[in-house]
Every structure is written in structure tokens, then in C-alpha cells.
Design an enzyme around this catalytic site. Structure first.
Site, PDB file in Angstrom:
ATOM      1  N   VAL A 100      50.320  17.168  21.606  1.00  0.00           N
ATOM      2  CA  VAL A 100      49.826  17.981  22.713  1.00  0.00           C
ATOM      3  C   VAL A 100      48.367  18.370  22.501  1.00  0.00           C
ATOM      4  O   VAL A 100      47.560  18.323  23.424  1.00  0.00           O
ATOM      5  CB  VAL A 100      50.717  19.235  22.895  1.00  0.00           C
ATOM      6  CG1 VAL A 100      50.091  20.227  23.865  1.00  0.00           C
ATOM      7  CG2 VAL A 100      52.105  18.826  23.359  1.00  0.00           C
ATOM      8  N   GLU A 101      48.019  18.746  21.281  1.00  0.00           N
ATOM      9  CA  GLU A 101      46.664  19.230  20.983  1.00  0.00           C
ATOM     10  C   GLU A 101      45.593  18.143  21.067  1.00  0.00           C
ATOM     11  O   GLU A 101      44.536  18.356  21.642  1.00  0.00           O
ATOM     12  CB  GLU A 101      46.617  19.862  19.596  1.00  0.00           C
ATOM     13  CG  GLU A 101      47.265  21.214  19.512  1.00  0.00           C
ATOM     14  CD  GLU A 101      46.534  22.265  20.309  1.00  0.00           C
ATOM     15  OE1 GLU A 101      45.309  22.172  20.513  1.00  0.00           O
ATOM     16  OE2 GLU A 101      47.208  23.213  20.750  1.00  0.00           O
ATOM     17  N   SER A 102      45.827  17.014  20.420  1.00  0.00           N
ATOM     18  CA  SER A 102      44.745  16.027  20.273  1.00  0.00           C
ATOM     19  C   SER A 102      45.170  14.590  20.533  1.00  0.00           C
ATOM     20  O   SER A 102      44.327  13.691  20.438  1.00  0.00           O
ATOM     21  CB  SER A 102      44.191  16.095  18.844  1.00  0.00           C
ATOM     22  OG  SER A 102      45.188  15.657  17.918  1.00  0.00           O
TER      23      SER A 102
END
Length: 194
Positions: A100-102
Site C-alpha cells: 500500500v505504501e510504496s
């Protein structure tokens, strides 16, 4: 199973702080600074060679759409497992948070300035007295991210949803924790009862 639940919680917390445009409150900041200093280094993660091989082969197949090179995948997975386990987090939940983040881009930089796989805000380097740390270094980023998430999970008494919201800087809202949990259920979840 305990490691899995802890991993999800800690990843959530790191994401919340990673996306925060400003540092947390001074009391939380000092508490986290002390926590990070005391836990930044830890021991190996797999119980035995068989467990390592099973987990790495399984997760390597799941990670292939994001990272094509098998050697790169295995090295990343070993690092994720090690840092998540040191932080008492479930590695598969950390994988969901990173997705989700990167999207597994170790050079990712957010609009707010968060860096690396787990999107850690650069102010943390100064806060813990390590200004020369490179947050695009995979192991450094994972260490920071997992420990920040661990901190928030403990602060939220094991509640993954609020810990993940804190990690992302969206405390009080659930869109971010829901995205992480959805990624976890769809791609990374491991049923440890089997």
C-alpha cells in the site's frame, strides 16, 4: 499467529507517522525516540531452515508481480521477515503495508516527503540521533518502519486499525487501515492454523 497480528499493527503505525506532514506530539515523539533507540538492532528471525524455505518460496511467488528478479525478491523477503520479527510483527502484514505504501519501490518519495518501502518521514533520523541514515536503504527503512509500527501497536493496545491509522497520519479515519487489511487478505495472508 501472534507474530502476524503484531506485524499488522506495527506496520499500520509506521504508515501513519510516515505520511504525517509533521512530527507527533512532543510526549509521543520522546517516547518513540527512546523506543527506536533501544530496539533498532535485533536478532535473526526464522526458527529453522525448513520454515524459512517454506515461507520464502510461498512469499516469493506472491511478490513476483512487484519484483521480477528472484534473487532480489528473496533478499527483500529475508529482510522483511527479519525486521518484522524483531519488532514482533507479522511479516505478511508488513508486506501488505509495503504494498500500500510504496508498491515495493525502495526509492518512493511521497508528497509529504516520506521515503522508501515503508514511507518513513526523514525527521525520524534526527529524532533518534542518526542523521546520516539512508531511508532508501532497504534494511534501514524496514528497521525504522517496523519499529514505528510496533510502537503504535503497543500504544493502541494491539488494535491494528487505530495503529495503522496512526502510522499513516490519518488517526480517526479508517480508509488507510482498510486498504492495508484488504491487501493483506487478498495477497499476503497466511493461515497459521493449517
Amino acid at each position: 499467529m501472534r507474530f502476524a497480528a503484531l506485524t499488522v499493527v506495527f506496520l499500520s503505525m509506521l504508515a501513519a507517522w510516515a505520511h504525517a506532514a509533521s512530527p507527533p506530539s512532543p510526549a509521543d515523539q520522546q517516547e518513540l525516540r527512546d523506543f527506536l533507540k533501544s530496539t533498532i538492532n535485533a536478532s535473526d528471525s526464522f526458527e529453522d531452515r525448513f520454515a524459512a524455505e517454506v515461507w520464502l518460496v510461498d512469499m516469493s511467488g506472491r511478490l513476483k508481480p512487484f519484483i521480477k528478479d528472484p534473487k532480489e525478491r528473496l533478499e527483500l523477503l529475508k529482510s522483511i521477515h527479519r525486521e518484522a520479527t524483531k519488532a514482533e510483527l507479522k511479516p505478511d502484514l508488513v508486506l501488505a503495508l509495503i504494498q500500500v505504501e510504496s508498491s515495493f519501490n525502495s526509492y518512493a518519495i511521497s508528497r509529504a516527503g516520506a521515503q522508501g518501502l515503508m514511507q518513513v518521514m526523514p525527521f525520524w533520523k534526527k529524532e533518534i540521533g542518526r542523521p546520516d541514515d539512508n531511508l532508501t536503504d532497504i534494511n534501514t527503512n524496514l528497521s525504522y518502519g517496523c519499529r514505528i509500527l510496533q510502537f503504535y501497536l503497543k500504544k493502541e493496545d494491539g488494535n491494528w486499525m487505530t495503529a495503522l491509522a496512526r502510522y499513516n497520519g490519518s488517526y480517526g479515519k479508517y480508509w488507510y487501515p482498510e486498504r492495508v487489511m484488504d491487501a493483506w487478505r487478498k495477497r499476503w495472508y497466511i493461515d497459521e492454523s493449517l
